[in-house]
Design a protein around this motif. Sequence first.
Motif, mmCIF file in Angstrom:
data_model
loop_
_atom_site.group_PDB
_atom_site.id
_atom_site.type_symbol
_atom_site.label_atom_id
_atom_site.label_comp_id
_atom_site.label_asym_id
_atom_site.label_seq_id
_atom_site.Cartn_x
_atom_site.Cartn_y
_atom_site.Cartn_z
ATOM 1 N N ASP A 98 0.802 -1.218 0.000
ATOM 2 C CA ASP A 98 0.000 0.000 0.000
ATOM 3 C C ASP A 98 0.840 1.276 0.000
ATOM 4 O O ASP A 98 0.302 2.385 0.064
ATOM 5 C CB ASP A 98 -0.941 0.006 1.208
ATOM 6 C CG ASP A 98 -0.205 -0.170 2.543
ATOM 7 O OD1 ASP A 98 1.046 -0.086 2.560
ATOM 8 O OD2 ASP A 98 -0.876 -0.412 3.568
ATOM 9 N N GLY A 99 2.170 1.118 -0.048
ATOM 10 C CA GLY A 99 3.039 2.291 -0.090
ATOM 11 C C GLY A 99 3.413 2.846 1.262
ATOM 12 O O GLY A 99 4.163 3.827 1.337
ATOM 13 N N TYR A 100 2.931 2.222 2.332
ATOM 14 C CA TYR A 100 3.225 2.738 3.667
ATOM 15 C C TYR A 100 4.340 1.977 4.376
ATOM 16 O O TYR A 100 4.689 2.303 5.508
ATOM 17 C CB TYR A 100 1.951 2.763 4.516
ATOM 18 C CG TYR A 100 0.986 3.811 4.022
ATOM 19 C CD1 TYR A 100 1.188 5.158 4.308
ATOM 20 C CD2 TYR A 100 -0.097 3.463 3.223
ATOM 21 C CE1 TYR A 100 0.331 6.135 3.830
ATOM 22 C CE2 TYR A 100 -0.964 4.423 2.741
ATOM 23 C CZ TYR A 100 -0.743 5.763 3.039
ATOM 24 O OH TYR A 100 -1.592 6.730 2.554
ATOM 25 N N THR A 101 4.867 0.960 3.714
ATOM 26 C CA THR A 101 6.071 0.294 4.198
ATOM 27 C C THR A 101 7.036 0.153 3.028
ATOM 28 O O THR A 101 6.728 -0.500 2.029
ATOM 29 C CB THR A 101 5.766 -1.098 4.782
ATOM 30 O OG1 THR A 101 4.809 -0.980 5.830
ATOM 31 C CG2 THR A 101 7.044 -1.721 5.353
ATOM 32 N N LEU A 102 8.184 0.805 3.146
ATOM 33 C CA LEU A 102 9.241 0.746 2.143
ATOM 34 C C LEU A 102 10.495 0.228 2.832
ATOM 35 O O LEU A 102 10.518 0.025 4.044
ATOM 36 C CB LEU A 102 9.487 2.129 1.536
ATOM 37 C CG LEU A 102 8.269 2.875 0.995
ATOM 38 C CD1 LEU A 102 8.676 4.274 0.540
ATOM 39 C CD2 LEU A 102 7.604 2.111 -0.136
ATOM 40 N N GLY A 103 11.544 0.025 2.079
ATOM 41 C CA GLY A 103 12.796 -0.420 2.673
ATOM 42 C C GLY A 103 13.943 -0.206 1.716
ATOM 43 O O GLY A 103 13.738 -0.019 0.515
ATOM 44 N N VAL A 104 15.141 -0.214 2.237
ATOM 45 C CA VAL A 104 16.339 -0.065 1.404
ATOM 46 C C VAL A 104 17.129 -1.366 1.450
ATOM 47 O O VAL A 104 17.615 -1.774 2.511
ATOM 48 C CB VAL A 104 17.208 1.116 1.872
ATOM 49 C CG1 VAL A 104 18.511 1.166 1.080
ATOM 50 C CG2 VAL A 104 16.434 2.433 1.715
ATOM 51 N N GLY A 105 17.207 -2.029 0.307
ATOM 52 C CA GLY A 105 18.019 -3.226 0.179
ATOM 53 C C GLY A 105 19.346 -2.882 -0.473
ATOM 54 O O GLY A 105 19.504 -1.795 -1.049
ATOM 55 N N ASP A 106 20.302 -3.785 -0.381
ATOM 56 C CA ASP A 106 21.616 -3.502 -0.953
ATOM 57 C C ASP A 106 22.140 -4.700 -1.737
ATOM 58 O O ASP A 106 21.428 -5.679 -1.957
ATOM 59 C CB ASP A 106 22.595 -3.066 0.140
ATOM 60 C CG ASP A 106 22.840 -4.160 1.181
ATOM 61 O OD1 ASP A 106 22.360 -5.294 1.013
ATOM 62 O OD2 ASP A 106 23.538 -3.875 2.177
ATOM 63 N N VAL A 107 23.383 -4.587 -2.167
ATOM 64 C CA VAL A 107 23.969 -5.645 -2.978
ATOM 65 C C VAL A 107 24.023 -6.964 -2.218
ATOM 66 O O VAL A 107 23.913 -8.042 -2.827
ATOM 67 C CB VAL A 107 25.373 -5.223 -3.476
ATOM 68 C CG1 VAL A 107 26.362 -5.148 -2.325
ATOM 69 C CG2 VAL A 107 25.891 -6.167 -4.552
ATOM 70 N N SER A 108 24.125 -6.902 -0.907
ATOM 71 C CA SER A 108 24.148 -8.133 -0.111
ATOM 72 C C SER A 108 22.771 -8.790 -0.058
ATOM 73 O O SER A 108 22.625 -9.981 -0.314
ATOM 74 C CB SER A 108 24.650 -7.854 1.309
ATOM 75 O OG SER A 108 26.019 -7.508 1.301
ATOM 76 N N THR A 109 21.745 -8.010 0.271
ATOM 77 C CA THR A 109 20.411 -8.584 0.437
ATOM 78 C C THR A 109 19.823 -9.097 -0.864
ATOM 79 O O THR A 109 18.994 -10.007 -0.863
ATOM 80 C CB THR A 109 19.439 -7.551 1.050
ATOM 81 O OG1 THR A 109 19.345 -6.404 0.188
ATOM 82 C CG2 THR A 109 19.912 -7.121 2.424
ATOM 83 N N HIS A 110 20.259 -8.516 -2.008
ATOM 84 C CA HIS A 110 19.611 -8.860 -3.269
ATOM 85 C C HIS A 110 20.497 -9.555 -4.296
ATOM 86 O O HIS A 110 19.966 -10.137 -5.246
ATOM 87 C CB HIS A 110 18.987 -7.608 -3.881
ATOM 88 C CG HIS A 110 17.687 -7.230 -3.248
ATOM 89 N ND1 HIS A 110 17.613 -6.708 -1.968
ATOM 90 C CD2 HIS A 110 16.416 -7.341 -3.687
ATOM 91 C CE1 HIS A 110 16.330 -6.505 -1.665
ATOM 92 N NE2 HIS A 110 15.600 -6.887 -2.678
ATOM 93 N N CYS A 111 21.807 -9.516 -4.125
ATOM 94 C CA CYS A 111 22.679 -10.165 -5.123
ATOM 95 C C CYS A 111 23.652 -11.174 -4.529
ATOM 96 O O CYS A 111 24.037 -12.115 -5.216
ATOM 97 C CB CYS A 111 23.472 -9.112 -5.896
ATOM 98 S SG CYS A 111 22.452 -8.101 -6.980
ATOM 99 N N ILE A 112 24.059 -10.969 -3.282
ATOM 100 C CA ILE A 112 25.018 -11.875 -2.651
ATOM 101 C C ILE A 112 24.306 -12.964 -1.846
ATOM 102 O O ILE A 112 24.540 -14.163 -2.046
ATOM 103 C CB ILE A 112 26.008 -11.103 -1.762
ATOM 104 C CG1 ILE A 112 26.899 -10.192 -2.617
ATOM 105 C CG2 ILE A 112 26.865 -12.061 -0.943
ATOM 106 C CD1 ILE A 112 27.863 -9.337 -1.809
#
Length: 336
Positions: A98-112
């Motif tokens: 719903d757009g009220y929970t966002l987050g910042v992922g990085d190279v570790s969380t998404h590629c490593i």
Amino acid sequence: MSARDHNSATAALSRRSAIVTGVAALAATAWPLAGRADDYPSRPIKVICPYPVGGSTNILVRIVAHALGEQLPATTVVENKSGGANIGMDVLARSAPDGYTLGVGDVSTHCINPFLYARMPYDARADFTPLGLVGQTPTLLLVHPDIPARNVGELIAHAKSRPGKMSFASSGNGTSTHIAGELLKLRGGVEIVHVPYKSASQALIDLMAGRVDMMFYHPAASIPFIKDGRVRSIGVSSARRTATAPDVVPINEQGIGPFDLAPWWVLYGPAKLPAPITQRLRTALSTVQARPEFTKLLATSGFDSQPLPPAELDAFLTAESAKWGELVKRSGARID
């Protein structure tokens, strides 16, 4: 009209009324899920930082959340998660779209991590909506001052003269600093012993004490120690120079083959984020990133700002996953 006909007509009208009421009720509940952008945001937005307070990701998340909140406008609340970055991203993946929970992922969380962990709680591509690349920071190759190398070529030659006797530190098995060291070994054709630490700061302390010979570390954290002579920087891990340390020559330009590794951070929403809200967030973020004062603030904090359009961001994430994933496999790092 007979009593029977009257009763039939009344029943039909009742059924029709019930259907209309049901459709209206369904539309009322479905409308928010469809993603109205005209009244978004109407309440505070939570931005998940999948790391504890104190690290570089925490700094970046708070800068981005504050700027995004001012632009929308909305109140933004940063929520730090501990116990491993996968936990924070799993919370985001399971959040309402719903757009009220966002987050910042990085190279570790998404590629490593998808190649490092035997079991992942989320799908790094399918469970998220990428909203924008918010920062990058290539790492500097640091050596202890006693190492007689002023560039990468000299370092490789020195390592080859002492096979298996030199060491490089990292912030842990499978981290971006570990993978960068493995790529250096691969490109240089040398054997250098990997020494993992629980944190990059602990590794840096041992590098300055001479207990390890080299490591990759973020420019903002490295520069004070470079300036006072406790470590020496002989290369940067990205294909081009970084604004944080513009005088350091990329390893890619020092004759050992392709070398382009730069940890990055992306603002994400959960999967199935409605298109109007996705567009609203992307527009707000791109407006923020176009401001010179925002770029300057990121640079002061040690980050390069390199925004990408949505199609280019998808291509970037695909290429990064393939690149980092292959290096994780080559390193042999694995967490069960």
